[in-house]
Design a protein around this motif. Structure first.
Motif, short mmCIF file in Angstrom:
data_model
loop_
_atom_site.label_atom_id
_atom_site.label_comp_id
_atom_site.label_asym_id
_atom_site.label_seq_id
_atom_site.Cartn_x
_atom_site.Cartn_y
_atom_site.Cartn_z
N UNK A 1 12.75 6.03 9.24
CA UNK A 1 11.91 4.90 9.63
C UNK A 1 12.71 3.61 9.59
N UNK B 1 0.83 -1.20 0.00
CA UNK B 1 0.00 0.00 0.00
C UNK B 1 0.86 1.25 0.00
N UNK C 1 6.70 8.16 12.41
CA UNK C 1 7.33 8.30 11.09
C UNK C 1 6.44 7.72 10.01
N UNK C 2 5.81 6.59 10.34
CA UNK C 2 4.91 5.97 9.37
C UNK C 2 3.73 6.89 9.07
N UNK D 1 9.93 12.70 1.98
CA UNK D 1 9.70 11.26 1.88
C UNK D 1 10.99 10.50 2.13
N UNK E 1 9.19 2.16 19.16
CA UNK E 1 7.98 1.81 18.41
C UNK E 1 7.16 3.05 18.12
N UNK F 1 -5.35 4.37 1.53
CA UNK F 1 -5.29 4.65 2.97
C UNK F 1 -6.37 3.90 3.73
N UNK G 1 -5.08 0.47 4.19
CA UNK G 1 -3.99 0.46 5.19
C UNK G 1 -4.58 0.54 6.59
N UNK H 1 8.28 6.06 17.80
CA UNK H 1 8.95 6.80 16.73
C UNK H 1 8.59 6.21 15.38
N UNK H 2 8.65 4.88 15.32
CA UNK H 2 8.32 4.22 14.06
C UNK H 2 6.89 4.56 13.63
N UNK I 1 2.51 12.69 4.06
CA UNK I 1 3.20 13.44 3.01
C UNK I 1 2.95 12.83 1.63
N UNK I 2 2.89 11.50 1.56
CA UNK I 2 2.66 10.92 0.23
C UNK I 2 1.25 11.27 -0.25
N UNK J 1 11.99 10.82 5.81
CA UNK J 1 11.10 10.06 6.70
C UNK J 1 11.31 8.57 6.55
N UNK K 1 3.61 10.09 9.41
CA UNK K 1 4.06 11.26 8.65
C UNK K 1 4.30 10.91 7.19
N UNK K 2 4.88 9.73 6.95
CA UNK K 2 5.13 9.32 5.57
C UNK K 2 3.83 9.24 4.79
#
Lengths: 596, 507
Positions: free
Chosen positions: A506, A93, B12-13, A499, B6, B393, B396, B8-9, B19-20, A502, B15-16
């Motif tokens: 990650x 995805x 970050x996920x 991107x 975790x 999304x 997801x 943080x991960x 942004x995408x 990030x 945020x990614x």
């Protein structure tokens, strides 16, 4: 899928038919096969005692029976493999979300190849030169594009016109992007197979702390693959999938299949020739010779003619299928001239972070200091600067210029020790994998016109080693972090800046912390120097992409950020290469002396 | 791995993904003369930067209120002003008076998207993380899982980063308010909520539960002593923060009134476009808009809203509890969305936020609701060409939720929080044991309808006679779902304490 049971494993099954009782969790079953030689005694003892008959691993609980609250909370215990599909789907995805991002000229390259293979007869595939992006991959890849083009015509007929240079439409974009995403299914399958091969004895109580889980994340969510394939645009996913699958097959003792897959892979993309020595020696030493003397040296009388014939036949048939038509058309020289273009320069426009980057940087530094100290005559300095940004032959100023044959010799010399190690001290599939990574890294270090993307060739197989041994984990982390950072210049457009930062953070945060958790009982993964070096990447990024554009040097020395990045990363990659070599050679020597 | 890595991960996920999604198109891209919400926000920057405060809300030759006139409270205007200063620093053309109208460029889009990300990163995301950390009685892993699911909620991401709005600011402030109030930092909580209210007047949907919860707390402490002191302090905080926000507009009575008129545009009608509430759905059968005069429409919608949220609010005032507060937030916001006057389709986000907060308590129902809420905005998303990011999304989000909170294993009466309701029904109807089964069937049919409708509206052209066929159908189906959810949440709220009392009795 069902024919995977290796002979050895069946043999084990005969020892105790009970162990066939639970093949629901195939991964563990297979692990038993791969590792049976190492752990039979404890295993038999357990079965004799009669508890946990279903699992060859006494302390590895069945998925779903892990009663820790964390596991239950994560819900991943619902069934084996459920977490794997969640990880795979999740990254798929994410790939779909990356569709509207920037794509490089490689997008046009592949569009052009679609058009060439769709419209022209085979005889002209390697002659067509309307576009500057001529077909320079081996025939299987051309056939792959041919197959794709027959789906592409339902999306947009226009993209299949050879003269329609730089053609773009949203349907073309969708088709091309989805072709990468869908062919990645092979990669996902390969990762699934690889996860079965790794040593599962280091099982944490928590699912997320199991090597299998960590490995799947490291491979599936690999930052390099994501940005190179799904932003920059290439088809490395399924090619890496083929490589990993063939490695997994060798781990599973299905040598013929592994050899076949690798032969096919070579005819998809010839860059994998770099790791061919590892395959050749390993298959010859550990497959064609069926036994070793007690001291580990080869028993010459155990040579199996049947096996070597089978291997030769496989390789020959695959090559014949790929190159045969061009041989018949008498076009082989033309094909090879396209595949190996030595007219390009030593370094790419942006230096890949390897030995030659350091060499060229040293040359540049010597040149500058020479001019400052008036030791050099400015009129004698050739104009072509290494960083001018064009793919061209260029010369060094102070140090001797490097010729293709010199790089070839350097590469061979760098590869030789690892190959010798593999021959004289075979250590099973893990030794082979180590050698493969070394081959990939050595050729990256010394190859001619190496592209920074080639680092993925070493990073992906290295992931398998990283989850099994703390020392390898350290090397892997340094290698991936610097290698991935060195890919940053691939994406230079503003919208992609967040991107890449990030995604890179990650992956880096995850890989470092998960491997640290995996090896928390051993000494810390990094010493202070390595920590400092890795932390230095942050300021480097800030300087190169946030501060430098606002300085007056931007116009005068536009190449400085690239040069800095390349040299900084080259240091890390060289360090990782040396450490890996050191660990392999010491392993080789130590076991030799032990035997004596 | 430690829980902070975790987290943080997870961030970050999140945020990614944000942004995408923001790389996609925005509302009104390349559609002169009116463009869309993106242009509205840019226009507000232009107005606030170039005109004195006095003229922001007034029609003038420099400020045509017909063209995206400012109709949000002062805090939005200040935020626009702040962004405008940055924009002016980067490129003055972006906010030049008159000449910048309809300005579009890649660089400007990047700038606007960055402002959304910055606001989100400063206000909404920290609130979500803190909220998940403050959750009690669940394991650290589950906290992380709920943070991931909340951050991946597609509705907010698609509206803020696709369509273009700053909902994360007002929702973030509201979340800070919820956090404060539930952790007994009542003053901070009410301050945060006042900021939310002054950012978007739609936050009024949440105001009653806040009011009732705080009032209930005061009652609980006793009106004679601490309670009234607390009440006075809260009242002072609220008044002070409002005064602070409205200071430039309070010099003249007419000025303040004009702002209020801009905030509540009564003459824009009962509902606008296609929205999944009762009035728009009724409109299919009965043209209320044309039959009844406007003041009666207002009265009716007021009555319905008031009646539908009364029981939950009374209950909360009498028995204030953090859990009841969260559920009442959901049901009140939903009542407002379904029955109130002048509702936008995007207002469903105001319901989604509190639903995200009860995700760990009723994972099944929350996930279902959040899916329906995103689906209800489908016509809008399709208009903005956000089909691909929407589908991705949503999937997801669904994967995240079903991985961490297994869906079909969580449909027992206990986990649906319907135990006490079922028990009391069984007193009259002994055979009433099929509730989980019914809910599962409803879920399946709802999901299948949503998928079918999505496919239909994407692939087929509507018949010429009924150009809005699919969007009306989508609104109608979503509305039916929302009514069901309203009933469900009210049942949970009303039967909640009985459950507690029963437990006490057993103890």
């Amino acid at each position: 899928m069902n024919g995977w049971r290796a002979p050895q494993e069946l043999a084990q099954a005969q020892i105790s038919p009970l162990c066939l009782g639970d093949y629901g969790d195939r991964a563990r079953g297979l692990n038993a096969g791969a590792l049976s030689s190492q752990r039979p005694s404890s295993w038999r003892m357990r079965t004799a005692h009669g508890h946990r008959l279903y699992s060859p691993y006494p302390h590895a609980q069945r998925p779903g029976s892990d009663g820790t609250p964390g596991m239950a909370a994560f819900g991943l215990a619902a069934g084996s493999g459920h977490w794997f599909s969640a990880l795979a789907l999740g990254v798929t995805l994410l790939k779909c979300l990356l569709i509207p991002t920037y794509h490089s000229t490689d997008f046009e390259v592949h569009r052009n190849w679609l058009a060439i293979t769709h419209n022209l007869p085979i005889s002209q595939w390697y002659y067509e030169a309307t576009s500057e992006w001529t077909l320079d991959y081996p025939p299987f890849f051309a056939w792959f594009e041919y197959a794709l083009s027959h789906i592409a015509k339902y999306f947009d007929q226009e993209m299949l016109d050879i003269h329609n240079l730089n053609y773009y439409s949203s349907r073309t974009l969708l088709f091309q992007r989805f072709s990468v995403i869908l062919t990645d299914a092979l990669f996902v399958y390969a990762v699934h197979e690889c996860c079965k091969c790794i040593d599962g004895k280091r099982t944490g109580k928590d699912l997320t702390e199991k090597p299998k889980f960590v490995l799947s994340v490291l491979l599936l969510w690999n930052f390099g693959l994501l940005i190179v394939d799904h932003i920059h645009f290439q088809y490395n996913g399924f090619l890496s999938g083929l490589l990993l699958l063939s490695i997994a097959r060798l781990f599973q003792k299905r040598h013929i299949e592994g050899a076949f897959l690798f032969a096919v892979l070579l005819h998809f993309k010839h860059i994998y020739l770099y790791v061919a020595p590892a395959y050749g020696i390993y298959l010859l030493r550990s497959y064609c010779f069926t036994a070793s003397k007690p001291d580990g040296s080869v028993r010459w009388d155990s040579f199996s003619i049947v096996r070597v014939t089978a291997l030769a036949l496989i390789v020959f048939l695959v090559s014949a299928l790929s190159l045969g038509p061009f041989l018949a058309l008498n076009q082989l020289p033309q094909v090879f001239s396209r595949l190996f273009p030595f007219k390009r320069g030593l370094c790419h426009a942006y230096w890949a972070p390897n030995f030659w980057a350091l060499y060229s940087a040293l040359d540049k530094a010597l040149c500058v200091t020479g001019l400052e100290l008036k030791l050099l005559d400015p009129s004698q300095i050739p104009r072509a600067s290494m960083t001018s940004g064009l793919v061209q032959q260029s010369q060094h100023t102070v140090l001797p210029s490097v010729s293709p044959s010199a790089t070839l010799i350097c590469t061979l010399i760098a590869i030789l020790p690892s190959v010798f190690c593999l021959w004289f001290k075979p250590q099973g599939p893990r030794g082979f994998l180590r050698c493969l990574v070394l081959c990939a890294l050595s050729s990256f270090m010394f190859g001619w016109h190496v592209h920074e993307k080639a680092i993925l060739l070493a990073i992906l197989p290295m992931s398998l080693l990283a989850v099994e041994k703390a020392g390898d984990a350290t090397i892997f982390l340094i290698l991936t972090t610097t290698g991935h950072y060195s890919l940053f210049p691939l994406l230079f457009t503003a919208p992609e800046l967040p991107i890449k930062i990030l995604l890179m953070s990650l992956f880096t945060v995850y890989s470092i912390s998960s491997l640290r958790t995996l090896f928390r009982k051993e000494k810390p993964l990094f010493n202070w120097m390595e920590t400092l070096y890795l932390l230095g990447l942050g300021p480097l990024e800030v300087c190169c992409e946030f501060l430098f554009p606002f300085t007056s040097w931007k116009l005068k020395y536009p190449f400085i950020p690239l040069l800095l990045t390349s040299v900084y990363c080259a240091v890390g990659i060289t360090y990782a290469w040396i450490r890996l070599y050191a660990s392999v050679l010491t392993g080789c020597l130590v076991s030799k002396t032990k035997k004596h | 791995m430690e829980s902070w890595t975790w987290m943080t991960v997870v961030v970050l996920l999140g945020l990614t993904v944000r942004w995408t999604v923001s790389l996609n198109s925005y509302s009104g891209a390349g559609k002169p003369p009116m463009f869309g919400d993106y242009e509205a926000q840019r226009h507000w920057q232009e107005i606030t930067l170039n005109l004195p405060v006095k003229q922001w809300y007034f029609n003038s030759s420099d400020n045509n209120l017909q063209y995206w006139g400012l109709d949000y409270p002062p805090l939005t205007a200040y935020h626009s002003l702040l962004c405008a200063y940055v924009a002016k620093f980067i490129n003055p053309d972006w906010v030049a008076l008159h000449t910048s109208r309809g300005y579009e460029s890649q660089a400007h889009k990047l700038f606007m998207r960055t402002t959304v990300l910055a606001a989100d990163l400063l206000i909404y995301i920290p609130a979500v993380l803190l909220y998940c950390y403050s959750l009690k009685e669940i394991s650290p892993k589950r906290k992380i899982a709920s943070a991931l699911c909340i951050l991946l909620y597609p509705g907010l991401i698609l509206i803020d980063y696709g369509h273009f709005q700053y909902n994360s600011v007002s929702l973030g402030f509201a979340l800070w308010g919820v956090l404060g109030v539930s952790c007994d930092w009542d003053l901070l909580g009410s301050l945060a909520f006042c900021l939310a209210l002054n950012y978007k007047q739609m936050e009024l949907y949440h105001s009653l539960p806040f009011f009732c919860f705080l009032l209930g707390k005061c009652f609980k402490k006793g009106l004679r002593g601490k309670g009234s002191a607390l009440f006075i302090r809260i009242a002072c905080t609220v008044v002070a923060s409002f005064l602070l926000c409205w200071l430039p507009f309070l010099t003249e009575r007419e000025h303040a009134l004009q702002v209020v008129r801009r905030l509540f545009p009564v003459d824009r009608g009962l509902f606008e476009d296609k929205v999944a509430n009762i009035w728009c759905s009724l409109n299919v059968f009965l043209k209320i808009k044309d039959i009844l005069p406007r003041h009666i429409q207002i009265a009716i919608s007021f009555c319905f809203t008031f009646l539908s949220l009364l029981p939950a609010c009374i209950k909360l005032t009498v028995q204030p509890s953090a859990k009841g507060f969260r559920f009442t937030l959901v049901s009140c916001a939903l009542s407002f969305f379904l029955f109130s006057f002048q509702v936008h389709e995007k207002s469903i986000l105001l319901v989604s936020l509190p639903v995200c907060l009860v995700l760990t308590e009723i994972p099944f129902m929350s996930t279902w609701f959040l899916l329906v809420s995103t689906f209800s905005m489908l016509p809008l998303l399709l208009k903005d060409q956000l089909l691909l990011p929407s589908v991705v999304t949503v999937m997801a989000f669904l994967i995240a939720c079903s991985t961490f909170f297994p869906m079909f294993e969580n449909t027992s009466e206990e986990q649906l929080q319907l135990k006490s309701f079922a028990v009391s029904v069984r007193r009259h109807l002994p055979g009433f044991t099929f509730l989980p089964r019914i809910i599962q069937c409803l879920f399946l049919s709802s999901v299948i309808t949503m998928i079918l409708l999505t496919i239909l509206s994407v692939t087929l052209d509507p018949p010429q006679k009924l150009p809005d066929l699919f969007s009306v159908l989508i609104c109608f189906v979503s509305c039916v779902n929302f009514v069901f959810f309203l009933v469900y949440f009210n049942i949970v709220i009303m039967w909640d304490s009985k459950n507690g009392r029963n437990r006490k009795k057993i103890d």
